[in-house]
Design a protein around this motif. Structure first.
Motif, mmCIF file in Angstrom:
data_model
loop_
_atom_site.group_PDB
_atom_site.id
_atom_site.type_symbol
_atom_site.label_atom_id
_atom_site.label_comp_id
_atom_site.label_asym_id
_atom_site.label_seq_id
_atom_site.Cartn_x
_atom_site.Cartn_y
_atom_site.Cartn_z
ATOM 1 N N SER A 1 35.022 15.706 30.636
ATOM 2 C CA SER A 1 34.054 16.809 30.647
ATOM 3 C C SER A 1 33.747 17.223 29.209
ATOM 4 C CB SER A 1 34.634 17.985 31.445
ATOM 5 O OG SER A 1 33.664 18.984 31.632
ATOM 6 N N PRO A 2 33.215 16.283 28.419
ATOM 7 C CA PRO A 2 32.982 16.579 26.998
ATOM 8 C C PRO A 2 31.738 17.443 26.788
ATOM 9 C CG PRO A 2 32.172 14.391 27.510
ATOM 10 C CD PRO A 2 32.835 14.906 28.761
ATOM 11 N N GLN A 3 31.560 17.861 25.557
ATOM 12 C CA GLN A 3 30.343 18.594 25.198
ATOM 13 C C GLN A 3 29.127 17.664 25.263
ATOM 14 O OE1 GLN A 3 30.388 22.035 24.507
ATOM 15 N NE2 GLN A 3 32.452 21.718 25.315
ATOM 16 N N LEU A 4 29.328 16.389 24.911
ATOM 17 C CA LEU A 4 28.244 15.392 24.947
ATOM 18 C C LEU A 4 28.762 14.101 25.558
ATOM 19 C CD1 LEU A 4 25.452 14.190 24.170
ATOM 20 C CD2 LEU A 4 26.413 13.686 21.911
ATOM 21 N N TYR A 5 28.072 13.605 26.581
ATOM 22 C CA TYR A 5 28.413 12.321 27.208
ATOM 23 C C TYR A 5 27.207 11.405 27.113
ATOM 24 C CZ TYR A 5 30.257 8.892 30.501
ATOM 25 O OH TYR A 5 30.734 7.737 31.071
ATOM 26 N N MET A 6 27.415 10.217 26.563
ATOM 27 C CA MET A 6 26.339 9.229 26.457
ATOM 28 C C MET A 6 26.665 8.025 27.327
ATOM 29 S SD MET A 6 25.284 9.359 22.427
ATOM 30 C CE MET A 6 23.728 8.537 22.791
ATOM 31 N N ALA A 7 25.781 7.729 28.271
ATOM 32 C CA ALA A 7 25.953 6.598 29.180
ATOM 33 C C ALA A 7 24.975 5.506 28.770
ATOM 34 C CB ALA A 7 25.694 7.026 30.617
ATOM 35 N N VAL A 8 25.519 4.386 28.329
ATOM 36 C CA VAL A 8 24.693 3.285 27.809
ATOM 37 C C VAL A 8 24.816 2.079 28.730
ATOM 38 C CG1 VAL A 8 24.239 1.780 25.836
ATOM 39 C CG2 VAL A 8 25.088 4.106 25.455
ATOM 40 N N GLY A 9 23.692 1.698 29.351
ATOM 41 C CA GLY A 9 23.712 0.534 30.238
ATOM 42 C C GLY A 9 24.516 0.781 31.498
ATOM 43 N N ILE A 10 24.560 2.030 31.950
ATOM 44 C CA ILE A 10 25.305 2.414 33.158
ATOM 45 C C ILE A 10 24.300 2.909 34.189
ATOM 46 C CG2 ILE A 10 26.970 4.040 34.123
ATOM 47 C CD1 ILE A 10 28.415 4.013 31.432
ATOM 48 N N SER A 11 24.308 2.312 35.376
ATOM 49 C CA SER A 11 23.303 2.665 36.382
ATOM 50 C C SER A 11 23.516 4.061 36.943
ATOM 51 C CB SER A 11 23.322 1.635 37.517
ATOM 52 O OG SER A 11 24.577 1.667 38.187
ATOM 53 N N GLY A 12 24.795 4.475 37.038
ATOM 54 C CA GLY A 12 25.070 5.823 37.534
ATOM 55 C C GLY A 12 25.462 5.866 38.993
ATOM 56 N N ASN B 1 18.946 3.384 29.443
ATOM 57 C CA ASN B 1 18.909 2.339 30.463
ATOM 58 C C ASN B 1 17.482 1.798 30.567
ATOM 59 O OD1 ASN B 1 19.039 0.982 33.176
ATOM 60 N ND2 ASN B 1 21.085 1.890 33.165
ATOM 61 N N LYS B 2 17.383 0.521 30.759
ATOM 62 C CA LYS B 2 16.030 -0.066 30.823
ATOM 63 C C LYS B 2 15.370 0.121 32.190
ATOM 64 C CE LYS B 2 17.561 -4.793 31.886
ATOM 65 N NZ LYS B 2 17.613 -6.185 31.399
ATOM 66 N N ASP B 3 16.162 0.523 33.210
ATOM 67 C CA ASP B 3 15.620 0.729 34.552
ATOM 68 C C ASP B 3 15.267 2.203 34.751
ATOM 69 O OD1 ASP B 3 14.993 0.891 37.209
ATOM 70 O OD2 ASP B 3 17.001 0.393 37.956
ATOM 71 N N PRO B 4 13.991 2.538 34.823
ATOM 72 C CA PRO B 4 13.602 3.954 34.962
ATOM 73 C C PRO B 4 14.049 4.562 36.288
ATOM 74 C CG PRO B 4 11.686 2.531 35.215
ATOM 75 C CD PRO B 4 12.806 1.656 34.769
ATOM 76 N N GLU B 5 14.414 3.715 37.267
ATOM 77 C CA GLU B 5 14.855 4.207 38.570
ATOM 78 C C GLU B 5 16.373 4.322 38.671
ATOM 79 O OE1 GLU B 5 12.621 5.186 40.796
ATOM 80 O OE2 GLU B 5 11.085 4.623 39.331
ATOM 81 N N ALA B 6 17.099 4.082 37.587
ATOM 82 C CA ALA B 6 18.559 4.145 37.626
ATOM 83 C C ALA B 6 19.020 5.540 38.046
ATOM 84 C CB ALA B 6 19.134 3.788 36.260
ATOM 85 N N PRO B 7 19.982 5.623 38.973
ATOM 86 C CA PRO B 7 20.448 6.936 39.456
ATOM 87 C C PRO B 7 20.974 7.854 38.354
ATOM 88 C CG PRO B 7 21.303 5.164 40.846
ATOM 89 C CD PRO B 7 20.646 4.509 39.667
ATOM 90 N N ILE B 8 21.430 7.285 37.246
ATOM 91 C CA ILE B 8 21.987 8.111 36.169
ATOM 92 C C ILE B 8 20.952 9.105 35.643
ATOM 93 C CG2 ILE B 8 21.374 6.539 34.270
ATOM 94 C CD1 ILE B 8 24.711 8.415 34.566
ATOM 95 N N PHE B 9 19.669 8.742 35.736
ATOM 96 C CA PHE B 9 18.617 9.617 35.211
ATOM 97 C C PHE B 9 18.454 10.911 36.029
ATOM 98 C CE2 PHE B 9 16.845 5.636 33.162
ATOM 99 C CZ PHE B 9 17.133 6.051 31.866
ATOM 100 N N GLU B 10 19.036 10.942 37.244
ATOM 101 C CA GLU B 10 18.994 12.165 38.042
ATOM 102 C C GLU B 10 19.865 13.264 37.430
ATOM 103 O OE1 GLU B 10 20.304 11.068 41.906
ATOM 104 O OE2 GLU B 10 18.747 9.533 42.177
ATOM 105 N N LEU B 11 20.832 12.843 36.608
ATOM 106 C CA LEU B 11 21.823 13.777 36.066
ATOM 107 C C LEU B 11 21.521 14.260 34.661
ATOM 108 C CD1 LEU B 11 25.409 12.347 36.751
ATOM 109 C CD2 LEU B 11 24.350 14.333 37.795
ATOM 110 N N VAL B 12 20.740 13.495 33.924
ATOM 111 C CA VAL B 12 20.734 13.624 32.472
ATOM 112 C C VAL B 12 19.950 14.840 31.963
ATOM 113 C CG1 VAL B 12 20.984 11.143 32.170
ATOM 114 C CG2 VAL B 12 18.700 12.158 32.152
ATOM 115 N N ASP B 13 20.345 15.270 30.770
ATOM 116 C CA ASP B 13 19.553 16.251 30.027
ATOM 117 C C ASP B 13 18.508 15.543 29.186
ATOM 118 O OD1 ASP B 13 21.111 18.886 30.500
ATOM 119 O OD2 ASP B 13 22.671 17.439 30.002
#
Length: 318
Positions: free
Chosen positions: A253-264, A282-294
């Motif tokens: 639970s860091p102040q900043l988390y960077m997910a690189v190449g992770i679908s989520g 992530n190169k996939d605009p539909e990757a589930p990780i994008f639902e979470l991100v700031d």
């Protein structure tokens, strides 16, 4: 103000960062008292006082260092019985959660684990069911015992008296059933420990190969960050399982988390979604990780990450 006990998690007397976080949190709830079990308290007292410990209970001696977990629960139980604190805060680490569970049984009290925040009245905030729900919980019986995730509170100094009080506890036979026979010092690298780091950079399946984790390591080093990995990456043997972030790995639970190449996938999200700020590449605009991100970057990580690292290094050097 009501006394709030904070169990000190330490290595050879040096308190871990999570201890200072809990002392900071305890100040918003009452008057913090640190509980130090084991040898090395003299090395810790000044720092504990610096972060707000009005009182420091010390249960020293080889007995407490020679046995696993149980002595800490017995020390805490005795202090709670003598001082009747408003609550007990314990780091939500593997050892801390076991100490908390044993203490709850001894006190016949309610236990809340993995809190990401504690409000007035000792109402705990939790992220449950793999992060699908956020809930509030409150202990309804006995002294509240709450384990709090590392990095849930930013540690802030607030000097206090740090008055030392020695505690003498005779351990029960039951507490001596698991004995430490040997200790081996883990070789420390230059990066912070994953669960304590303020910044984490994680790589996943999108890296394509374990050798490409060098990109993640370089970016992490430019930020002073820890390196994490998705389950797919660790199962493939690209990075050690000790660095896995997720439901079956470590929760961060860091102040900043960077997910690189992770679908989520939900398994990964459960281990990092309480992070304060989340950035994904992530190169996939539909990757589930994008639902979470700031902040999200849709692009090829092999182009984005080197440019990002270079820009960060320029700012450091400039």
């Amino acid at each position: 103000m009501a006394e709030v006990l904070v169990l000190v998690e330490h290595v050879d007397g040096a308190p871990k960062k999570v201890t200072f976080e809990l002392l900071t949190l305890a100040r918003s709830l009452g008057e913090p008292s640190a509980v130090f079990v084991g040898n090395g308290a003299d090395n810790a007292k000044d720092k504990l006082a610096e972060y707000g410990a009005a009182k420091i209970y010390v249960a020293g001696g080889d007995d407490h260092d020679s046995y696993l977990v149980a002595p800490k629960a017995e020390v805490l139980a005795q202090i709670v019985g003598a001082s009747s604190p408003a609550a007990v805060l314990i780091p939500s680490t593997p050892e801390g959660k076991e100490v908390a569970a044993r203490l709850a049984v001894k006190l016949d009290a309610g236990l809340i684990t993995d809190a990401v925040g504690v409000e007035d009245g000792f109402v705990a905030r939790q992220s449950i069911f793999g992060g699908a729900f956020n809930v509030t919980s409150k202990v309804s019986r006995g002294t509240p015992i709450i384990t709090v995730r590392p990095n849930s509170t930013a540690p802030e100094p607030a000097p206090a008296a740090g008055t030392e009080e020695q505690v003498s506890v005779t351990l029960s036979d039951a507490a001596k059933k698991a004995k430490v026979l040997d200790r081996v010092s883990e070789k420390k690298g230059g990066r912070p420990e994953l669960t304590e780091a303020a910044i984490v950079v994680s790589g996943g399946r999108g890296l394509g190969d374990g050798s490409n984790f060098a990109l993640i390591e370089k970016l992490a080093d430019s930020l002073g960050a820890a390196v994490g990995a998705s389950r797919a990456a660790t199962d493939a043997g690209w990075y050690p399982h000790t660095n896995q972030v997720g439901q079956t790995g470590k929760t961060v639970s860091p102040q900043l988390y960077m997910a690189v190449g992770i679908s989520g996938a939900i398994q990964h999200r459960a281990g990092m979604q309480t992070s304060k700020t989340i950035v994904a590449i992530n190169k996939d605009p539909e990757a589930p990780i994008f639902e979470l991100v700031d902040f999200g970057v849709v692009g090829d990580l092999f182009n984005v990450v080197p440019q990002l690292t270079d820009e960060i290094e320029k700012r450091h050097n400039g």
